[in-house]
Design a protein around this motif. Structure first.
Motif, PDB file in Angstrom:
ATOM      1  N   ILE A  78       0.853  -1.412  -0.222  1.00  0.00           N
ATOM      2  CA  ILE A  78       0.059   0.188   0.429  1.00  0.00           C
ATOM      3  C   ILE A  78       1.064   1.467   0.117  1.00  0.00           C
ATOM      4  N   TRP A  79       1.960   1.475   0.527  1.00  0.00           N
ATOM      5  CA  TRP A  79       2.766   2.365   1.158  1.00  0.00           C
ATOM      6  C   TRP A  79       3.369   2.785  -0.772  1.00  0.00           C
ATOM      7  N   ALA A  80       4.309   1.566  -1.387  1.00  0.00           N
ATOM      8  CA  ALA A  80       4.736   1.322  -2.605  1.00  0.00           C
ATOM      9  C   ALA A  80       3.637   2.294  -3.351  1.00  0.00           C
ATOM     10  N   ILE A  81       2.691   1.772  -3.293  1.00  0.00           N
ATOM     11  CA  ILE A  81       1.502   2.305  -4.237  1.00  0.00           C
ATOM     12  C   ILE A  81       1.081   3.654  -3.847  1.00  0.00           C
ATOM     13  N   PHE A  82       0.943   4.645  -2.906  1.00  0.00           N
ATOM     14  CA  PHE A  82       0.474   5.564  -2.525  1.00  0.00           C
ATOM     15  C   PHE A  82       1.355   6.901  -1.978  1.00  0.00           C
ATOM     16  N   ARG A  83       2.577   6.322  -1.875  1.00  0.00           N
ATOM     17  CA  ARG A  83       3.451   6.923  -1.643  1.00  0.00           C
ATOM     18  C   ARG A  83       3.820   8.420  -2.413  1.00  0.00           C
ATOM     19  N   ASP A  84       4.108   9.735  -1.982  1.00  0.00           N
ATOM     20  CA  ASP A  84       4.658  11.008  -2.376  1.00  0.00           C
ATOM     21  C   ASP A  84       6.000  10.283  -2.838  1.00  0.00           C
ATOM     22  N   ARG A  85       6.348  10.350  -3.876  1.00  0.00           N
ATOM     23  CA  ARG A  85       7.598  10.674  -4.679  1.00  0.00           C
ATOM     24  C   ARG A  85       8.923  11.263  -4.560  1.00  0.00           C
ATOM     25  N   SER A 132       5.466  -3.409  10.243  1.00  0.00           N
ATOM     26  CA  SER A 132       4.071  -2.632   9.235  1.00  0.00           C
ATOM     27  C   SER A 132       3.629  -1.823   9.433  1.00  0.00           C
ATOM     28  N   VAL A 133       3.056  -2.246   9.782  1.00  0.00           N
ATOM     29  CA  VAL A 133       1.797  -1.632  10.161  1.00  0.00           C
ATOM     30  C   VAL A 133       1.532  -0.226  10.726  1.00  0.00           C
ATOM     31  N   LEU A 134       2.366   0.008  11.847  1.00  0.00           N
ATOM     32  CA  LEU A 134       2.213   1.307  12.683  1.00  0.00           C
ATOM     33  C   LEU A 134       2.725   2.108  11.538  1.00  0.00           C
ATOM     34  N   PRO A 135       4.318   1.698  11.295  1.00  0.00           N
ATOM     35  CA  PRO A 135       4.688   2.798  10.757  1.00  0.00           C
ATOM     36  C   PRO A 135       4.317   3.689   8.962  1.00  0.00           C
ATOM     37  N   VAL A 136       3.608   2.419   8.364  1.00  0.00           N
ATOM     38  CA  VAL A 136       3.347   2.608   7.319  1.00  0.00           C
ATOM     39  C   VAL A 136       2.142   3.443   7.679  1.00  0.00           C
ATOM     40  N   PHE A 137       0.733   3.344   8.879  1.00  0.00           N
ATOM     41  CA  PHE A 137      -0.054   4.041   9.449  1.00  0.00           C
ATOM     42  C   PHE A 137       0.128   5.841   8.772  1.00  0.00           C
TER      43      PHE A 137
END
Length: 136
Positions: free
Chosen positions: A8-15, A64-69
């Motif tokens: 999810i992070w890879a898809i939605f991250r601001d590059r 994973s869950v906490l840092p990505v959120f």
């Protein structure tokens, strides 16, 4: 819980800002690992089932869950008050995430209140927010 948040992070991250936001996520990972080690060592909570030979099963929740959120919250709506985002982060982690782990028998509170977790997660988010806004 370990792979899906990173997808999810890879898809939605601001590059343009991903290195800065990812470093705030790494800070959150380190802090959560340290605090979890203290909590388990002092008998505040336990992890009844060990799936992999690591200190605890909540490895995927903490790393994973906490840092990505947190990273997604840092990235989206950056003009929104960080205290509101910290309340959302703390509420989700403490009052949704931990009870879900308890229902799956992956986490057991012994001498701990979810409100303590909320307060810690609230301040962890604010620290990550502050860290992500640094220029150097």
């Amino acid at each position: 819980m370990m792979i899906v948040p990173w997808i999810i992070w890879a898809i939605f991250r601001d590059r343009r800002n991903s290195a800065r936001i990812f470093s705030a996520g790494l800070l959150m990972m380190v802090i959560s690992e340290i605090l979890d080690a203290f909590g388990v060592s002092y008998g505040k909570w336990a992890y009844p089932i060990k799936v992999i030979p690591l200190a605890t099963v909540s490895f995927s929740f903490r790393l994973s869950v906490l840092p990505v959120f947190a990273m997604l919250l840092l990235q989206f709506k950056p003009q929104l008050n960080p205290f509101i985002k910290a309340i959302i982060f703390g509420g989700f982690g403490a009052y949704v995430g931990l009870p879900l782990l308890s229902m799956m028998d992956l986490y057991k509170k012994i001498d701990w209140s979810l409100t303590y977790s909320f307060i810690i997660l609230f301040f962890m988010y604010l620290l990550a927010h502050w860290f992500s806004r640094r220029n150097s």
